[in-house]
Design an enzyme around this catalytic site. Sequence first.
Site: not given
Length: 182
Positions: A14-16
């Site tokens: 997902g979002c880093f």
Amino acid sequence: MDNNHLEHATIAGGCFWCVESCFHMLKGVSSVTSGYSGGHKDNPTYEEVCTGTTGHAEVVEITFDPKIISYKQLLEVFWFLHNPTTLNRQGNDVGTQYRSAIFYHSEKQKLEAEESMKASEAKQEWNGKYVTEIVPFQKFWPAEAYHQGYYNANPNQPYCSAVVGPKIQKFKKHFGELGWLK
């Protein structure tokens, strides 16, 4: 930390911003860099990756000392931090850039990733079948400088306070109790 024995792990969960901030806290991790992997465009920008046309996922590249923390332990954190049953999505973040993936750097990492996924799935830590890709690492492109350490620099940004902050608290509680945190 013995720099002669450092290894790399590249994962997409997902979002880093969410993933990077947690892995930084682990004993044995010397660096975590947000970036892009798994696509077909050289030097992609964040804006290009967000279109979903480059094939890249938001990833973190973790440099770690396997004498302190093993690849298997890093994978335990990976399974904990995101939902590996949602295809191209983590929460409200939707698109192929948010897919679940492990980009292995060696055959040993490939086998450990496959074993780890089977074990996590068997424990039913998440409801449903895992959709995580386990694919060979090819190239890592670091994200723009403003993405590096984003949560630490912007904890009050709305996404960070609503999504990243609670994830970090859950992570700290679980892995702190195991004694894995710096």
